[in-house]
Design a protein around this motif. Structure first.
Motif, PDB file in Angstrom:
ATOM      1  N   GLY A   1      -0.630   6.423   0.649  1.00  0.00           N
ATOM      2  CA  GLY A   1      -0.115   5.237   1.323  1.00  0.00           C
ATOM      3  C   GLY A   1      -1.095   4.599   2.285  1.00  0.00           C
ATOM      4  O   GLY A   1      -0.726   3.699   3.024  1.00  0.00           O
ATOM      5  N   VAL A   2      -2.343   5.043   2.288  1.00  0.00           N
ATOM      6  CA  VAL A   2      -3.330   4.486   3.202  1.00  0.00           C
ATOM      7  C   VAL A   2      -3.847   3.138   2.713  1.00  0.00           C
ATOM      8  O   VAL A   2      -4.081   2.230   3.511  1.00  0.00           O
ATOM      9  N   ILE A   3      -4.008   2.990   1.387  1.00  0.00           N
ATOM     10  CA  ILE A   3      -4.507   1.723   0.850  1.00  0.00           C
ATOM     11  C   ILE A   3      -3.557   1.180  -0.209  1.00  0.00           C
ATOM     12  O   ILE A   3      -2.748   1.915  -0.776  1.00  0.00           O
ATOM     13  N   GLN A   4      -3.700  -0.102  -0.456  1.00  0.00           N
ATOM     14  CA  GLN A   4      -3.006  -0.812  -1.530  1.00  0.00           C
ATOM     15  C   GLN A   4      -4.067  -1.200  -2.542  1.00  0.00           C
ATOM     16  O   GLN A   4      -5.117  -1.728  -2.165  1.00  0.00           O
TER      17      GLN A   4
ATOM     18  N   LEU B   1       2.979  11.622   7.243  1.00  0.00           N
ATOM     19  CA  LEU B   1       1.844  11.862   8.126  1.00  0.00           C
ATOM     20  C   LEU B   1       0.880  12.884   7.536  1.00  0.00           C
ATOM     21  O   LEU B   1      -0.340  12.705   7.582  1.00  0.00           O
ATOM     22  N   GLU B   2       1.412  13.949   6.950  1.00  0.00           N
ATOM     23  CA  GLU B   2       0.556  15.000   6.397  1.00  0.00           C
ATOM     24  C   GLU B   2      -0.355  14.444   5.304  1.00  0.00           C
ATOM     25  O   GLU B   2      -1.538  14.790   5.219  1.00  0.00           O
ATOM     26  N   ALA B   3       0.180  13.588   4.452  1.00  0.00           N
ATOM     27  CA  ALA B   3      -0.604  13.002   3.363  1.00  0.00           C
ATOM     28  C   ALA B   3      -1.669  12.049   3.909  1.00  0.00           C
ATOM     29  O   ALA B   3      -2.805  12.030   3.421  1.00  0.00           O
ATOM     30  N   VAL B   4      -1.318  11.280   4.916  1.00  0.00           N
ATOM     31  CA  VAL B   4      -2.277  10.353   5.532  1.00  0.00           C
ATOM     32  C   VAL B   4      -3.414  11.130   6.183  1.00  0.00           C
ATOM     33  O   VAL B   4      -4.594  10.821   5.981  1.00  0.00           O
ATOM     34  N   LEU B   5      -3.075  12.169   6.936  1.00  0.00           N
ATOM     35  CA  LEU B   5      -4.112  12.960   7.600  1.00  0.00           C
ATOM     36  C   LEU B   5      -5.001  13.675   6.585  1.00  0.00           C
ATOM     37  O   LEU B   5      -6.216  13.760   6.764  1.00  0.00           O
TER      38      LEU B   5
END
Length: 117
Positions: free
Chosen positions: A70-73, A19-23
């Motif tokens: 991990g938000v995009i591929q 979550l921290e990385a996504v935010l």
């Protein structure tokens, strides 16, 4: 151990996304713009599709942050690097988060756009 091609890009597995990385990835306006455009797209988009207010090297950095969080591929199709939102992974790990963030970003744009005229 499987060999990877030089054009293969590293992505975190679903269980490695934090979550921290996504935010953090979504806290930057340019990266949020990229994600908003990917969310509206029906298919993956090439890096050159995006009209961003930054240099090419900075654009590359933004895409790398989104991929590594991990938000995009990202995958190569010929010479083009194609980008897709990892919606299924994000929705499974953080139900409702992406939709709420996209909604909030749209509401903010509307609010700020209405006050800058």
């Amino acid at each position: 151990m499987t060999a990877t091609t030089p054009r293969a890009l590293d992505h975190p597995a679903r269980e490695e996304i934090r979550l921290e990385a996504v935010l953090h990835a979504l806290s930057d306006p340019v990266r949020l713009q990229i994600v908003r455009e990917l969310a509206d797209a029906e298919n993956a988009l090439s890096c050159s599709y995006f009209d961003l207010p930054v240099t090419k090297s900075t654009t590359t950095h933004h895409f790398r942050v989104l991929r590594e969080s991990g938000v995009i591929q990202q995958d190569y199709q010929g010479t083009a690097k194609m980008n897709g939102l990892r919606r299924a992974d994000l929705d499974a790990l953080f139900p409702g988060l992406l939709d709420r963030l996209l909604y909030a970003a749209t509401a903010q744009q509307t609010r700020l756009g209405a006050t800058t005229g």
